[in-house]
Design a protein around this motif. Structure first.
Motif, PDB file in Angstrom:
ATOM      1  N   ALA A  56       0.839  -1.202   0.000  1.00 42.65           N
ATOM      2  CA  ALA A  56       0.000   0.000   0.000  1.00 42.65           C
ATOM      3  C   ALA A  56       0.876   1.255   0.000  1.00 42.65           C
ATOM      4  O   ALA A  56       0.581   2.228  -0.698  1.00 42.65           O
ATOM      5  N   LEU A  57       1.983   1.222   0.743  1.00 45.39           N
ATOM      6  CA  LEU A  57       2.901   2.363   0.783  1.00 45.39           C
ATOM      7  C   LEU A  57       3.686   2.496  -0.516  1.00 45.39           C
ATOM      8  O   LEU A  57       4.011   3.607  -0.939  1.00 45.39           O
ATOM      9  N   VAL A  58       3.969   1.371  -1.172  1.00 41.64           N
ATOM     10  CA  VAL A  58       4.593   1.403  -2.499  1.00 41.64           C
ATOM     11  C   VAL A  58       3.624   2.050  -3.481  1.00 41.64           C
ATOM     12  O   VAL A  58       4.004   2.920  -4.278  1.00 41.64           O
ATOM     13  N   ASP A  59       2.363   1.633  -3.422  1.00 41.70           N
ATOM     14  CA  ASP A  59       1.337   2.168  -4.319  1.00 41.70           C
ATOM     15  C   ASP A  59       1.154   3.672  -4.145  1.00 41.70           C
ATOM     16  O   ASP A  59       0.800   4.370  -5.096  1.00 41.70           O
ATOM     17  N   GLU A  60       1.401   4.166  -2.935  1.00 47.56           N
ATOM     18  CA  GLU A  60       1.300   5.601  -2.660  1.00 47.56           C
ATOM     19  C   GLU A  60       2.570   6.350  -3.061  1.00 47.56           C
ATOM     20  O   GLU A  60       2.646   7.574  -2.916  1.00 47.56           O
ATOM     21  N   GLY A  61       3.589   5.619  -3.517  1.00 47.32           N
ATOM     22  CA  GLY A  61       4.824   6.244  -3.946  1.00 47.32           C
ATOM     23  C   GLY A  61       5.759   6.607  -2.812  1.00 47.32           C
ATOM     24  O   GLY A  61       6.672   7.418  -2.994  1.00 47.32           O
ATOM     25  N   LEU A  62       5.560   6.009  -1.648  1.00 50.22           N
ATOM     26  CA  LEU A  62       6.383   6.331  -0.485  1.00 50.22           C
ATOM     27  C   LEU A  62       7.570   5.389  -0.328  1.00 50.22           C
ATOM     28  O   LEU A  62       8.612   5.785   0.190  1.00 50.22           O
ATOM     29  N   LEU A  63       7.391   4.139  -0.746  1.00 57.05           N
ATOM     30  CA  LEU A  63       8.439   3.130  -0.653  1.00 57.05           C
ATOM     31  C   LEU A  63       8.738   2.571  -2.027  1.00 57.05           C
ATOM     32  O   LEU A  63       7.911   2.653  -2.933  1.00 57.05           O
ATOM     33  N   GLU A  64       9.926   1.983  -2.143  1.00 52.71           N
ATOM     34  CA  GLU A  64      10.263   1.250  -3.356  1.00 52.71           C
ATOM     35  C   GLU A  64      10.887  -0.075  -2.959  1.00 52.71           C
ATOM     36  O   GLU A  64      11.598  -0.163  -1.960  1.00 52.71           O
ATOM     37  N   SER A  65      10.569  -1.083  -3.730  1.00 54.09           N
ATOM     38  CA  SER A  65      11.119  -2.406  -3.485  1.00 54.09           C
ATOM     39  C   SER A  65      12.398  -2.554  -4.286  1.00 54.09           C
ATOM     40  O   SER A  65      12.410  -2.290  -5.485  1.00 54.09           O
ATOM     41  N   ARG A  66      13.448  -2.948  -3.622  1.00 50.44           N
ATOM     42  CA  ARG A  66      14.711  -3.227  -4.304  1.00 50.44           C
ATOM     43  C   ARG A  66      14.931  -4.730  -4.225  1.00 50.44           C
ATOM     44  O   ARG A  66      15.120  -5.276  -3.138  1.00 50.44           O
ATOM     45  N   ARG A  67      14.879  -5.345  -5.367  1.00 53.14           N
ATOM     46  CA  ARG A  67      14.943  -6.801  -5.453  1.00 53.14           C
ATOM     47  C   ARG A  67      16.105  -7.363  -4.635  1.00 53.14           C
ATOM     48  O   ARG A  67      17.251  -6.978  -4.792  1.00 53.14           O
ATOM     49  N   GLY A  68      15.753  -8.265  -3.728  1.00 48.90           N
ATOM     50  CA  GLY A  68      16.753  -8.920  -2.907  1.00 48.90           C
ATOM     51  C   GLY A  68      17.301  -8.077  -1.767  1.00 48.90           C
ATOM     52  O   GLY A  68      18.121  -8.542  -0.986  1.00 48.90           O
ATOM     53  N   MET A  69      16.851  -6.816  -1.684  1.00 50.85           N
ATOM     54  CA  MET A  69      17.388  -5.916  -0.657  1.00 50.85           C
ATOM     55  C   MET A  69      16.329  -5.417   0.315  1.00 50.85           C
ATOM     56  O   MET A  69      16.657  -4.963   1.405  1.00 50.85           O
ATOM     57  N   GLY A  70      15.066  -5.449  -0.067  1.00 53.17           N
ATOM     58  CA  GLY A  70      13.996  -5.000   0.821  1.00 53.17           C
ATOM     59  C   GLY A  70      13.315  -3.740   0.344  1.00 53.17           C
ATOM     60  O   GLY A  70      13.419  -3.349  -0.810  1.00 53.17           O
ATOM     61  N   MET A  71      12.618  -3.113   1.268  1.00 58.72           N
ATOM     62  CA  MET A  71      11.861  -1.881   0.995  1.00 58.72           C
ATOM     63  C   MET A  71      12.644  -0.672   1.478  1.00 58.72           C
ATOM     64  O   MET A  71      13.183  -0.677   2.589  1.00 58.72           O
ATOM     65  N   TYR A  72      12.676   0.338   0.636  1.00 59.89           N
ATOM     66  CA  TYR A  72      13.403   1.559   0.940  1.00 59.89           C
ATOM     67  C   TYR A  72      12.477   2.761   0.833  1.00 59.89           C
ATOM     68  O   TYR A  72      11.562   2.783   0.003  1.00 59.89           O
ATOM     69  N   VAL A  73      12.738   3.775   1.662  1.00 59.85           N
ATOM     70  CA  VAL A  73      11.973   5.012   1.617  1.00 59.85           C
ATOM     71  C   VAL A  73      12.422   5.798   0.384  1.00 59.85           C
ATOM     72  O   VAL A  73      13.616   6.041   0.197  1.00 59.85           O
ATOM     73  N   ARG A  74      11.452   6.163  -0.438  1.00 59.35           N
ATOM     74  CA  ARG A  74      11.760   6.907  -1.663  1.00 59.35           C
ATOM     75  C   ARG A  74      12.121   8.358  -1.356  1.00 59.35           C
ATOM     76  O   ARG A  74      11.621   8.942  -0.388  1.00 59.35           O
ATOM     77  N   ASP A  75      12.977   8.923  -2.183  1.00 55.83           N
ATOM     78  CA  ASP A  75      13.293  10.343  -2.061  1.00 55.83           C
ATOM     79  C   ASP A  75      12.010  11.140  -2.276  1.00 55.83           C
ATOM     80  O   ASP A  75      11.225  10.829  -3.171  1.00 55.83           O
ATOM     81  N   GLY A  76      11.786  12.142  -1.449  1.00 54.65           N
ATOM     82  CA  GLY A  76      10.590  12.976  -1.547  1.00 54.65           C
ATOM     83  C   GLY A  76       9.368  12.387  -0.860  1.00 54.65           C
ATOM     84  O   GLY A  76       8.297  12.994  -0.882  1.00 54.65           O
ATOM     85  N   ALA A  77       9.519  11.210  -0.246  1.00 52.63           N
ATOM     86  CA  ALA A  77       8.369  10.551   0.388  1.00 52.63           C
ATOM     87  C   ALA A  77       7.786  11.403   1.520  1.00 52.63           C
ATOM     88  O   ALA A  77       6.566  11.529   1.638  1.00 52.63           O
ATOM     89  N   ARG A  78       8.637  11.988   2.331  1.00 52.02           N
ATOM     90  CA  ARG A  78       8.150  12.767   3.476  1.00 52.02           C
ATOM     91  C   ARG A  78       7.357  13.981   3.006  1.00 52.02           C
ATOM     92  O   ARG A  78       6.285  14.267   3.533  1.00 52.02           O
ATOM     93  N   ILE A  79       7.856  14.687   2.001  1.00 50.27           N
ATOM     94  CA  ILE A  79       7.160  15.867   1.473  1.00 50.27           C
ATOM     95  C   ILE A  79       5.822  15.459   0.863  1.00 50.27           C
ATOM     96  O   ILE A  79       4.802  16.107   1.098  1.00 50.27           O
ATOM     97  N   ARG A  80       5.819  14.366   0.097  1.00 46.28           N
ATOM     98  CA  ARG A  80       4.580  13.882  -0.520  1.00 46.28           C
ATOM     99  C   ARG A  80       3.569  13.529   0.569  1.00 46.28           C
ATOM    100  O   ARG A  80       2.395  13.893   0.496  1.00 46.28           O
ATOM    101  N   LEU A  81       4.034  12.834   1.587  1.00 42.11           N
ATOM    102  CA  LEU A  81       3.176  12.419   2.689  1.00 42.11           C
ATOM    103  C   LEU A  81       2.665  13.625   3.479  1.00 42.11           C
ATOM    104  O   LEU A  81       1.486  13.697   3.835  1.00 42.11           O
ATOM    105  N   LEU A  82       3.542  14.583   3.713  1.00 41.50           N
ATOM    106  CA  LEU A  82       3.167  15.799   4.439  1.00 41.50           C
ATOM    107  C   LEU A  82       2.065  16.547   3.695  1.00 41.50           C
ATOM    108  O   LEU A  82       1.072  16.972   4.304  1.00 41.50           O
ATOM    109  N   ARG A  83       2.208  16.695   2.385  1.00 40.02           N
ATOM    110  CA  ARG A  83       1.172  17.366   1.586  1.00 40.02           C
ATOM    111  C   ARG A  83      -0.157  16.641   1.684  1.00 40.02           C
ATOM    112  O   ARG A  83      -1.202  17.254   1.893  1.00 40.02           O
ATOM    113  N   THR A  84      -0.116  15.320   1.544  1.00 41.05           N
ATOM    114  CA  THR A  84      -1.334  14.512   1.594  1.00 41.05           C
ATOM    115  C   THR A  84      -1.997  14.604   2.959  1.00 41.05           C
ATOM    116  O   THR A  84      -3.214  14.790   3.054  1.00 41.05           O
TER     117      THR A  84
END
Length: 116
Positions: A56-84
Motif C-alpha cells: 500500500a505504501l509502495v502504491d502511494e509512492g512512499l516506498l520502493e522495493s529493491r529486489r533482494g534488498m527490501g523496501m526503501y523510503v523513496r526520495d521525496g516521500a516525506r514531502i509527498r506524505l506531508l502534503r497529503t
C-alpha cells in the motif's frame, strides 16, 4: 504488543502507522525499512499482512522495493506524505474539529498551542 481496532483492516492500520513514522523521518529517505519478518514479529501479525501494508505504501509512492534488498523510503516521500496529510486534515478533520469547538464555546484563546 500493538492493539488493532475494527475501524479498518489491520494492513491499513499498519500502513497508516508506518506512514506516520515516515512523516517523523523514521527511517530517513533512502534508508531501508525493517524486513517483513521483523515487522511481523514486532507487531505480532502475519507476514502477509505486513507485505500488504508495505505494498500500500509502495502504491502511494512512499516506498520502493529493491529486489533482494527490501523496501526503501523513496526520495521525496516525506514531502509527498506531508502534503497529503495536510490536505486530508484541512478537508476532513479540521471542519469537524472547528464545529466541535464552536459547539463547546471554545475559542483560540482557550487553546494552548504549545506544551506548558
Amino acid at each position: 504488543m500493538h492493539s488493532w481496532n475494527d475501524q479498518a483492516p489491520i494492513y491499513q492500520q499498519l500502513a497508516d502507522q508506518l506512514a506516520a513514522q515516515l512523516l517523523d523521518g523514521d527511517p530517513p529517505e533512502g534508508e531501508a525499512l525493517p524486513s517483513v519478518r521483523t515487522l511481523a514479529s514486532r507487531y505480532v501479525i502475519n507476514p502477509l499482512t505486513v507485505s500488504r501494508a508495505l505494498q500500500a505504501l509502495v502504491d502511494e509512492g512512499l516506498l520502493e522495493s529493491r529486489r533482494g534488498m527490501g523496501m526503501y523510503v523513496r526520495d521525496g516521500a516525506r514531502i509527498r506524505l506531508l502534503r497529503t496529510e495536510r490536505e486530508q486534515f484541512l478537508q476532513e478533520e479540521w471542519p469537524r474539529l472547528r464545529e466541535k469547538l464552536r459547539r463547546l464555546g471554545l475559542t483560540a484563546k482557550d487553546l494552548k498551542w504549545e506544551d506548558a
